[in-house]
Design a protein around this motif. Structure first.
Motif, PDB file in Angstrom:
ATOM      1  N   THR B 212       0.846  -1.330   0.207  1.00  0.00           N
ATOM      2  CA  THR B 212      -0.126  -0.080   0.142  1.00  0.00           C
ATOM      3  C   THR B 212       0.948   1.214   0.040  1.00  0.00           C
ATOM      4  OG1 THR B 212      -1.843   1.325   1.139  1.00  0.00           O
ATOM      5  CG2 THR B 212      -0.153   0.282   2.354  1.00  0.00           C
ATOM      6  N   LEU B 214      -1.094   3.753   1.444  1.00  0.00           N
ATOM      7  CA  LEU B 214      -1.528   4.788   2.207  1.00  0.00           C
ATOM      8  C   LEU B 214      -1.458   4.310   3.830  1.00  0.00           C
ATOM      9  CD1 LEU B 214      -4.404   6.560   2.606  1.00  0.00           C
ATOM     10  CD2 LEU B 214      -5.479   4.319   2.542  1.00  0.00           C
ATOM     11  N   TYR B 215      -1.249   5.322   4.323  1.00  0.00           N
ATOM     12  CA  TYR B 215      -0.830   5.101   6.128  1.00  0.00           C
ATOM     13  C   TYR B 215      -1.378   6.342   6.660  1.00  0.00           C
ATOM     14  CZ  TYR B 215       2.781   1.802   4.340  1.00  0.00           C
ATOM     15  OH  TYR B 215       3.227   0.680   3.630  1.00  0.00           O
ATOM     16  N   LEU B 216      -2.670   6.084   7.243  1.00  0.00           N
ATOM     17  CA  LEU B 216      -3.277   7.017   7.529  1.00  0.00           C
ATOM     18  C   LEU B 216      -2.596   7.857   8.958  1.00  0.00           C
ATOM     19  CD1 LEU B 216      -6.837   6.026   6.921  1.00  0.00           C
ATOM     20  CD2 LEU B 216      -5.670   7.837   5.850  1.00  0.00           C
ATOM     21  N   GLY B 217      -2.106   7.022   9.695  1.00  0.00           N
ATOM     22  CA  GLY B 217      -1.155   7.520  10.871  1.00  0.00           C
ATOM     23  C   GLY B 217      -0.384   8.397  10.625  1.00  0.00           C
TER      24      GLY B 217
END
Lengths: 183, 363
Positions: B212, B214-217
């Motif tokens: 991915t 995408l790393y929201l944190g």
């Protein structure tokens, strides 16, 4: 030894192929060689040219502003390149289509009625190899036999039936250069 | 098997070299002056039982590359300047996802649609990375057809080794010209059972893999960035490549890459024939840049001339490397104009005169 050769004419006259043939002959005879075309939004009947550099050492710049030799197959090419040839250089003019004479007295000029000769032999499109043979004979950059061998090895299959005729055309071009090239 | 030299056109050679390097799939969209890359692939990849797909756009191409790379395939795309601009978002995703991919850019005149003549205006795009976020691509630049072949093989190996994006850049002149060159041996493609462990292959009988970007944190993404930066640092330490000509006794140094790099070889010869001791550094990796070597030489020469087919892009990296140790002058042509030795030699004279008079020599 380094020869910088420009071959220029209309699209469809076989300028790029003549240059490739010279490049193959040069490669097969152990020289360094580069072939670079003019490219862009081109079309049949538009301008077409290539620069071939044959050298004994590694080739840096693949393009030159002042070539040591040129083949001009039409009038615009004559106008563009005749003035640029280095003193002592060689110019092969397709005199069937280029009526004017060179005013340079510091270069060797060979006038080859190449389109006429090619038509007599049965195919006007061989004007390119007639001029190439004249250039090779005049400069000694490779031998005529090396060009013939390159033609034999690299002529596209669909044109193979023209091999003998092309060799005949080359002999006529080389003979013109040998005779002094006054045609 | 005895390999012999053949007369190869640059674009066709790039495609054939990728096939020899074991590329499994090519996704791309035609654009001058590199359409012959697609033409060659479209004929040869099906012959080898591999995948050629002409996508509907460059955006689609790069995302197909992303997908195939996630599945563990050796994969590439190719384009020219405006097309590579369209790919930047996808390249950033691939960089963050840490999957291997190769992109080639046969540069043409810009900005905008520009024209189709040779140029080097995409140095910044390749070296500083035009996509968003913090990453670099390994950027390889060829100056001959043989070097294009060798670097294509290297591109795939480096992409795999570091799970990173490698961009191969050349200009239209290299793409269109023909030179004698030799292909490496043909490597077979990796069989499916030899897919790398991280690849998305269907998770049968194993834990599923996640790829991915995408790393929201915030802390998670910072960790990812730190990992990427550590990797880039390793690449910068291990993968710098360049070639030198006549630098041993040089009073003046040329720095040039790609087509201009080879033209400057002629300049070195001609300048030396006129009695001026000139050397050349030709960067092969534009990122990582041979900064340390240029810094070392800057301490020994009287001045440096950087020549490019752009308004002055690599010269910024040269100046960063030199850090004022000697004067750095720039000469560039744009829009598809190729500087020839006759243009460059007077610039060396200006550098020489400027150094002798102590004047400002930057241009």
């Amino acid at each position: 030894m380094q020869e910088e050769i420009i071959i220029s004419g209309f699209g469809g006259q076989g300028t790029l192929f003549a240059g490739q043939l010279l490049a193959y002959a040069a490669m097969d005879s152990g020289h360094h060689v580069t072939w670079i075309p003019s490219y862009g939004p081109e079309m049949r009947g538009g301008k077409a040219r290539c620069t071939v550099i044959v050298s004994d050492e590694e080739i840096g710049a693949p393009l030159v502003r002042r070539p040591s030799a040129a083949i001009v197959l039409n009038i615009p090419s004559m106008e563009a390149f005749e003035p640029t040839i280095k003193p002592g250089g060689t110019l092969v003019v397709n005199s069937s289509l280029v009526p004017q004479r060179s005013e340079r007295d510091d270069i060797r000029v060979i006038y080859a009625p190449a389109t006429d000769i090619a038509e007599e032999l049965g195919n006007a499109r061989m004007a390119n190899v007639i001029c190439l043979a004249a250039l090779v004979e005049a400069t000694g950059v490779v031998t005529l036999d090396e060009v013939k061998q390159a033609l034999e090895d690299h002529l596209p299959a669909r044109h193979r039936k023209l091999l003998g005729l092309n060799k005949e055309a080359m002999d006529k071009g080389a003979a013109l250069a040998k005779a002094g090239g006054g045609g | 098997m005895i390999m012999t030299k053949e007369l190869w056109e640059g674009n066709a050679a790039i495609a054939e070299a990728a096939i020899c390097a074991g590329v499994e799939a090519f996704f791309g969209y035609p654009i001058t002056p590199q359409t012959e890359v697609l033409e060659h692939f479209s004929k040869r990849l099906p012959e080898e039982g591999r995948v050629f797909l002409q996508a509907e756009s460059e955006v689609a191409s790069i995302n197909m590359v992303y997908g195939a790379a996630c599945a563990g395939a050796r994969v590439m795309t190719s384009s020219s300047s405006p097309g590579v601009s369209l790919m930047q978002e996808g390249i950033s995703y691939i960089a963050c996802s840490e999957v291997p991919a190769v992109v080639t850019n046969i540069m043409r005149g810009g900005p905008g649609l520009g024209n189709v003549q040779p140029a080097q205006g995409d140095y910044f795009q390749a070296v500083k990375s035009a996509g968003h976020g913090d990453y670099h691509m390994i950027a390889l630049a060829a100056s001959s057809v043989q070097e294009a072949i060798d670097l294509m093989v290297l591109a795939f190996d480096l992409a795999d080794k570091y799970r990173t994006v490698v961009i191969f850049i050349a200009d239209g002149a290299i793409g269109q010209m023909m030179e004698p060159a030799e292909m490496p041996p043909l490597r077979p493609v990796r069989p499916p059972e030899e897919r790398v462990a991280w690849a998305l292959t269907g998770a049968k009988g194993r834990e599923h893999n996640i790829i991915t970007s995408l790393y929201l944190g915030a802390e998670n993404l910072e960790q990812v960035n730190l990992r990427l930066q550590a990797k880039l640092k390793k690449i910068a330490a291990n993968e710098v490549r360049w070639q030198e000509y006549s630098t041993e006794d040089a009073d003046f140094l040329l720095v040039a890459f790609g087509t201009v790099g080879r033209i400057c070889q002629t300049v070195v010869r001609e300048a030396r024939a006129q009695g001026m001791k000139v050397g050349l550094v030709r960067p092969i990796t534009l990122w990582p840049f041979p900064s340390a070597r240029i810094a070392e030489l800057a301490g020994r020469v009287k001045g440096i001339l950087t020549v490019e087919m752009n308004a002055g892009q690599m010269v910024e990296d040269v100046r960063l490397a030199v850090e004022g140790a000697c004067p750095v002058r720039f000469y560039g042509r744009m829009g598809g104009v190729i500087p020839l030795p006759d243009d460059i030699l007077p610039e060396l004279d200006k550098l020489d005169a400027g150094v002798a008079s102590g004047r400002e020599v930057q241009s």
